[in-house]
Design a protein around this motif. Sequence first.
Motif, PDB file in Angstrom:
ATOM      1  N   THR A  48     -14.744 -42.633  23.607  1.00 38.10           N
ATOM      2  CA  THR A  48     -14.263 -43.643  24.548  1.00 38.10           C
ATOM      3  C   THR A  48     -13.473 -43.049  25.713  1.00 38.10           C
ATOM      4  OG1 THR A  48     -12.204 -43.938  23.330  1.00 38.10           O
ATOM      5  CG2 THR A  48     -14.081 -45.335  22.672  1.00 38.10           C
ATOM      6  N   GLY A  49     -13.338 -41.731  25.727  1.00 44.80           N
ATOM      7  CA  GLY A  49     -12.590 -41.081  26.797  1.00 44.80           C
ATOM      8  C   GLY A  49     -11.092 -41.046  26.578  1.00 44.80           C
ATOM      9  N   TYR A  75     -16.511 -46.665  27.611  1.00 37.30           N
ATOM     10  CA  TYR A  75     -15.645 -45.977  28.566  1.00 37.30           C
ATOM     11  C   TYR A  75     -15.762 -46.613  29.946  1.00 37.30           C
ATOM     12  CZ  TYR A  75     -13.181 -41.741  30.306  1.00 37.30           C
ATOM     13  OH  TYR A  75     -12.289 -40.854  30.844  1.00 37.30           O
TER      14      TYR A  75
END
Length: 186
Positions: A48-49, A75
């Motif tokens: 998801t960053g 993301y």
Amino acid sequence: MGYHTFEADRADKLEDAQQRYRFLSAEELRWALSADSGETVADLGSGTGFYTDEVAPDVDRVYAVDVQEAMHDYYREKGVPDNVDLVTSAVDDLPLDTGSLDAAFSTMTYHEFASEGALTEVARVLKPRGTFAIADWAATGSGRDGPPVDERFSAAEATEALRQHGFTVEFEAVRPETFLVVVSAE
């Protein structure tokens, strides 16, 4: 050989800062990378960053590499910084130029991609003396958090595999559930 990837339908769990920082703080990751403002780095298994977002303000460019397009979709919804490029790829087949990275990091994903091909690719895309920082679930852990213990590697197994691919071990720490290894490329 690596194991299964984190399920994209559980991506919200990857955004739990309190839980994530228990095992690797943003400050510790920045220390391990020692990246400068003009550098290009890759987050291998970016999900998801969560950690990509921690590194992005400190560098010129970050490639957020994940094999699951669904993680990139998450993301995108969250908001991707301007200096982050999303790359949908397995680590053993990186669409990056040889010697194009100053550093790379993997946070709790090494066990998902660890293989001869992946380590060869990381060595290929790193510049000489480029840094590769790995924080992952340790085979010596209890298994209460993270993947099953039988899907994990020990720090010793990881460092041996990295040495076999020409990396020099700069730092190694084993904690109750995780390990942190920092290596440099030839």
